[in-house]
Enzyme design. Structure first.
Site, PDB file in Angstrom:
ATOM      1  N   GLY A 138      -7.771  -3.165  -0.823  1.00 18.23           N
ATOM      2  CA  GLY A 138      -7.000  -3.112  -2.056  1.00 18.23           C
ATOM      3  C   GLY A 138      -6.012  -1.968  -2.031  1.00 18.23           C
ATOM      4  O   GLY A 138      -6.241  -0.930  -1.412  1.00 18.23           O
TER       5      GLY A 138
ATOM      6  N   GLY B  68      -5.287 -14.519  -4.643  1.00 16.21           N
ATOM      7  CA  GLY B  68      -4.740 -13.372  -3.913  1.00 16.21           C
ATOM      8  C   GLY B  68      -5.801 -12.511  -3.269  1.00 16.21           C
ATOM      9  O   GLY B  68      -5.548 -11.360  -2.903  1.00 16.21           O
TER      10      GLY B  68
ATOM     11  N   ILE C  38       0.842  -1.207   0.000  1.00 17.16           N
ATOM     12  CA  ILE C  38       0.000   0.000   0.000  1.00 17.16           C
ATOM     13  C   ILE C  38       0.868   1.245   0.000  1.00 17.16           C
ATOM     14  O   ILE C  38       0.575   2.225  -0.705  1.00 17.16           O
ATOM     15  CB  ILE C  38      -0.949  -0.015   1.212  1.00 17.16           C
ATOM     16  CG1 ILE C  38      -1.938  -1.171   1.090  1.00 17.16           C
ATOM     17  CG2 ILE C  38      -1.696   1.308   1.326  1.00 17.16           C
ATOM     18  CD1 ILE C  38      -2.818  -1.367   2.309  1.00 17.16           C
TER      19      ILE C  38
ATOM     20  N   ALA D  25     -11.246   1.466   3.471  1.00 17.24           N
ATOM     21  CA  ALA D  25     -10.304   1.939   2.449  1.00 17.24           C
ATOM     22  C   ALA D  25     -10.764   3.299   1.926  1.00 17.24           C
ATOM     23  O   ALA D  25     -10.856   4.262   2.675  1.00 17.24           O
ATOM     24  CB  ALA D  25     -10.142   0.915   1.342  1.00 17.24           C
TER      25      ALA D  25
ATOM     26  N   GLU E   9      -5.870 -12.680   2.870  1.00 22.19           N
ATOM     27  CA  GLU E   9      -4.580 -12.411   3.488  1.00 22.19           C
ATOM     28  C   GLU E   9      -3.699 -13.651   3.294  1.00 22.19           C
ATOM     29  O   GLU E   9      -4.200 -14.743   3.023  1.00 22.19           O
ATOM     30  CB  GLU E   9      -4.754 -12.129   4.984  1.00 22.19           C
ATOM     31  CG  GLU E   9      -5.497 -10.838   5.307  1.00 22.19           C
ATOM     32  CD  GLU E   9      -4.712  -9.603   4.921  1.00 22.19           C
ATOM     33  OE1 GLU E   9      -3.453  -9.663   4.890  1.00 22.19           O
ATOM     34  OE2 GLU E   9      -5.346  -8.559   4.629  1.00 22.19           O
TER      35      GLU E   9
ATOM     36  N   LYS F 217     -12.447  -2.762  13.206  1.00 17.09           N
ATOM     37  CA  LYS F 217     -13.120  -1.758  12.367  1.00 17.09           C
ATOM     38  C   LYS F 217     -14.409  -1.284  13.026  1.00 17.09           C
ATOM     39  O   LYS F 217     -14.725  -0.090  13.022  1.00 17.09           O
ATOM     40  CB  LYS F 217     -13.417  -2.349  10.989  1.00 17.09           C
ATOM     41  CG  LYS F 217     -12.188  -2.553  10.122  1.00 17.09           C
ATOM     42  CD  LYS F 217     -12.559  -3.175   8.776  1.00 17.09           C
ATOM     43  CE  LYS F 217     -11.347  -3.383   7.889  1.00 17.09           C
ATOM     44  NZ  LYS F 217     -11.690  -4.016   6.591  1.00 17.09           N
TER      45      LYS F 217
ATOM     46  N   LEU G 241     -13.756   4.180   0.897  1.00 15.68           N
ATOM     47  CA  LEU G 241     -15.163   4.514   1.106  1.00 15.68           C
ATOM     48  C   LEU G 241     -15.307   5.595   2.174  1.00 15.68           C
ATOM     49  O   LEU G 241     -14.611   5.558   3.196  1.00 15.68           O
ATOM     50  CB  LEU G 241     -15.944   3.264   1.520  1.00 15.68           C
ATOM     51  CG  LEU G 241     -15.966   2.123   0.499  1.00 15.68           C
ATOM     52  CD1 LEU G 241     -16.714   0.916   1.056  1.00 15.68           C
ATOM     53  CD2 LEU G 241     -16.609   2.586  -0.807  1.00 15.68           C
TER      54      LEU G 241
END
Length: 803
Positions: A783, A647, A459, A594, A650, A665, A596
């Site tokens: 992602g 993929g 990332i 992410a 994890e 979260k 959003l």
């Protein structure tokens, strides 16, 4: 008691001592003496020490008399002018001036006799120059006495003993002993001491050189155990440039001792290298203040670490440039200059030439040194100057500095060994204008915001690619400088405040000495920017633990890391409070969903007056894909292995199936909604059977079929009722009891969480205004691309807040 008498009549001998030093400009005329006396009555105590220079231009007048005598020129008129000036001071200041006038006349007569010698030798010349300080100390003590403060004048030659003629070295142990004995019965008197002068063991007068009175002040403060030295002058301290040349120059209120020493080495007229030497080992604060505005702000030196951002532009003119052939012998000679008492402003080289820049006052001694060392083929240029820029983070300005002086100098820009200053040799006639241009360029430059990336994994690398595309656009849109200044990895961090080229950071990392993680806060805290933003794109608990230190250092934080937002409540609240207390920002929108806008939406609802009552959702793109594709036609374990191969999961699929990530979260969302929860307050149901949770990954994958029966039975039970199975995280405060959980649920097929798009996250937000028809946010929740975009969005919004 006279209204002019200080309300402090006596003080315990063990009370903290302040030493006040007054320069010639502070004693230039009778009004100045009265101002200084009033200042001491108001700002000082009777037990404080006072060190004085000669009044006005007295020292220059005395030096001129010596030169006239040595050249055989009639000096009688000049001597009469000096006599008239000194007598006028006494007569206007004292109600009963006869005793002081009598001493003054005797000394002037002796001075005239000295000047009549066939040759005025070194020590006689020193004795003549010393008269100025003697007259000042005696007159000021008399003025104070007439105002009701018991005072006495002390000639520093009574206790200050030194060796060496050109740059005397004071015997501190002997001088301290003699000072203590001398002052044994004078501690309740205002002791007014001569600056600039001392003596050798043969009782011959020595002088302490340029700015010698300032050196006397700090040295005597050290001998007396004073806590503070106030150097009172005609300016309020150290400025960002010479205020006599640049009206926009701003007062620098704090300097570290290291910065002050560097500024003195560079020839700043307010400070001198020897003045600062006595402070190096002692906890003495040095303050440079204006005797004309004693209650105004001032510069304090010594009681803090180096500060960044307060740039000082210094222009030196009274200098000489010596050039040598770049031979081994000359290199060795130059390397040893400081050991021999020479402190060059600049040492540099180009082609086959070495250059040394020194203040003009040491040139004759330097040339003697060169002769004694058989130096050959050197040239001297007195038509040059030096422009210097000082700042604790000065390396950031290297490109700007080099750009300004590219066409002004034949010599390269020099970064000092201590990393505090940049200097360049320029024509003397260009010093003032170039100092002005440099100051204007720095202080009118756009806002500077540094960006530090901690976590250069998938990332982090994706964000670097995005930032490379957006950097120039952001700089142009906001009119700012936005350099990448740090990239952190597990083995340390690459830090370069001059800016890191994004396409070259990996190569630079391999060739640098990384900053250890334990030192990263100290390093980042020394940044030279208006603001520094630290991006945490790691999953490192160690970095999370550093958040309090980073905030206390004034750094802003952007987190994709969930560990801080889901930490114990006390830590979470501390971070929030520290961010507020330090006027820092902490954004962590990338930690949930992410790209959003779930956290943005929650805050928008709160700002509008709404109250969030419940949030539920599928917070995992991996689980969205699994449940959307699982129809019981194949074992769940085979679908899981396929997802691993693609993929989608994890590296260890149990990280997706355990529910821990969803639990964190949900905790972040609940806290952002205003609920004070601990992680343990959220019930969690893992999809991984207990017997598979703690075994090696290979063994788990081999035994994953042990999940199949449970998942199949769950699916069939739901299907019989026309429902679907989903892994749901939710909290609900709309009923009588607050509930929060993460686990498997069966839902009607028409439920908003039933229709999943593979790899998407879905959030349902219920509030006072969104009850029967919840706010739904759906889209990719994981992602590299979308998470990097979320970080970039936070960066954009944070920059807007900072401008």
């Amino acid at each position: 008691m006279s209204e002019n008498v200080s309300p402090v009549n006596s003080s315990p001998v063990d009370e903290a001592i302040t030493l006040h030093k007054f320069g010639g400009s502070s004693l230039a005329d009778p009004a100045c003496y009265q101002r200084v006396a009033g200042l001491l009555m108001q700002h000082g105590h009777p037990h404080d020490l006072v060190v004085v220079s000669a009044a006005g231009k007295t020292t220059n007048q005395l030096l001129a008399l010596i030169e006239m005598a040595q050249q055989g020129i009639d000096f009688s008129h000049a001597l009469n002018q000096l006599r008239q000036f000194q007598r006028q001071l006494v007569e206007e200041l004292l109600c009963d001036p006869q005793e002081v006038l009598s001493l003054l006349d005797n000394e002037l007569e002796a001075l005239g006799n000295w000047l009549c010698y066939e040759t005025v030798d070194h020590y006689t010349a020193n004795s003549i120059v010393a008269c100025g300080e003697v007259w000042s100390s005696r007159l000021l003590a008399a003025v104070l006495s007439e105002k009701g403060r018991k005072s006495c004048a002390i000639d520093a030659r009574q206790f200050l003993v030194a060796q060496g003629d050109v740059s005397p070295v004071v015997d501190e142990a002997l001088s301290r002993q003699q000072f203590t004995e001398l002052c044994q019965n004078k501690r309740t008197s205002q002791r007014v001491i001569t600056g600039f002068i001392c003596r050798n063991e043969a009782n011959q007068t020595l002088t302490l050189g340029r700015n010698g009175s300032d050196y006397s002040a700090t040295l005597i403060a050290k001998l007396a155990g004073a806590s503070t030295v106030n150097i009172w002058t005609d300016v309020a301290g150290v400025y960002s440039a010479d205020p006599n040349l640049i009206n926009e120059a701003a007062l620098i209120e704090q300097l570290s001792l290291a910065e002050a020493e560097e500024l003195a080495r560079l020839g700043n007229p307010v400070l001198h290298h020897r003045t600062l030497q006595p402070l190096a080992q002692d906890n003495i604060a040095l303050r440079v203040r204006s005797s004309f505005t004693p209650d105004a702000a001032f510069t304090e030196i010594g009681r803090r670490l180096g500060h960044v951002g307060d740039c000082i532009v210094n222009g030196a003119k009274d200098i000489a440039l010596y050039t040598f052939e770049n031979t081994v012998a000359n290199q060795e000679l130059v390397v040893g200059l400081e050991e021999n008492g020479f402190f060059p402003l600049v040492i540099t080289k180009k082609d086959q030439q070495l250059a040394v820049v020194l203040r003009s006052e040491v040139c004759s001694r330097f040339e003697e040194f060169l002769d004694s060392n058989n130096a050959e083929n050197f040239a001297k240029d007195e038509q040059c100057g030096v422009i210097s820029l000082l700042d604790a983070g000065v390396s950031w300005y290297r490109k700007l500095f080099a750009k300004i002086f590219a066409k002004e100098s034949d010599w390269p820009v020099v970064l000092s060994d201590n990393g505090l200053s940049l200097s360049v040799i320029v024509p003397e006639k260009r010093v003032n204008i170039l100092a002005y241009l440099l100051h204007q360029k720095i202080y009118s430059s756009p806002k500077r915001i540094g960006v530090a990336l901690m976590g250069a994994g998938n990332i982090g690398q994706q964000w670097l690619n995005l930032f490379a595309e957006q950097q120039e656009k952001l700089e142009n849109s906001f009119n700012l400088s936005l350099p990448l200044v740090a990239v952190g990895r597990s083995k340390g961090a690459l830090v370069d405040f001059s800016g890191i080229k994004i396409d070259e950071w990996q190569q630079a990392f391999e060739t640098c000495e990384p900053v250890a993680s334990t030192d990263i806060v100290v390093k980042l805290a020394s940044h030279p920017f208006d603001d520094l933003i630290v991006l945490d794109v790691s999953a490192d608990q160690g970095l999370t633990d550093l958040y309090p230190e980073l905030l206390n250092a004034g750094c802003h934080l952007i987190s994709a890391n969930k560990l801080a937002g889901s930490a114990p409540l006390s830590f979470y609240k501390d971070i929030k409070q520290l961010a507020y207390s330090n006027n820092c920002k902490w954004l962590y929108n990338a930690s949930v969903g992410a790209g959003l806008p779930i956290l943005y939406s929650i805050n928008d609802l709160k700002r509008s007056g709404d109250k969030v009552e419940a949030i539920s959702g599928v917070f995992s793109g991996t689980l969205s894909w699994l449940f959307e594709n699982y129809d019981n036609s194949q074992p769940f374990s085979q679908l899981l292995l396929k997802a691993l191969e693609l993929g989608i999961t994890e590296p260890d699929p149990r990280d997706d199936l355990s529910g821990k990530d969803k639990q964190r979260k949900l905790l972040i969302l609940a806290r952002e909604s205003g609920f004070e929860l601990e992680l343990e307050d959220i019930a969690i149901e893992s999809m991984v059977p207990a017997q598979l949770r703690d075994i090696p990954l290979d063994e788990f994958l081999a035994r994953a079929s042990q999940m199949d029966e449970l998942m199949s039975s769950q699916y069939e039970a739901a299907a019989q009722n026309g429902e679907v199975v989903r892994y749901v995280a939710q909290f609900d405060d709309s009923g009588d009891e607050f509930k929060a959980s993460v686990g498997l649920q069966t839902l009607p097929r028409e439920h908003a969480l039933a229709a999943l798009t593979p790899s998407d996250n879905v959030f349902l937000v219920q509030s006072q205004w969104y009850q029967d028809n919840p706010l739904i946010i759906r889209g990719p929740g994981a992602g590299r691309e979308v998470t990097a975009a979320a970080i970039e969005s936070d960066l954009y919004n944070l920059i807007k807040e900072l401008l």
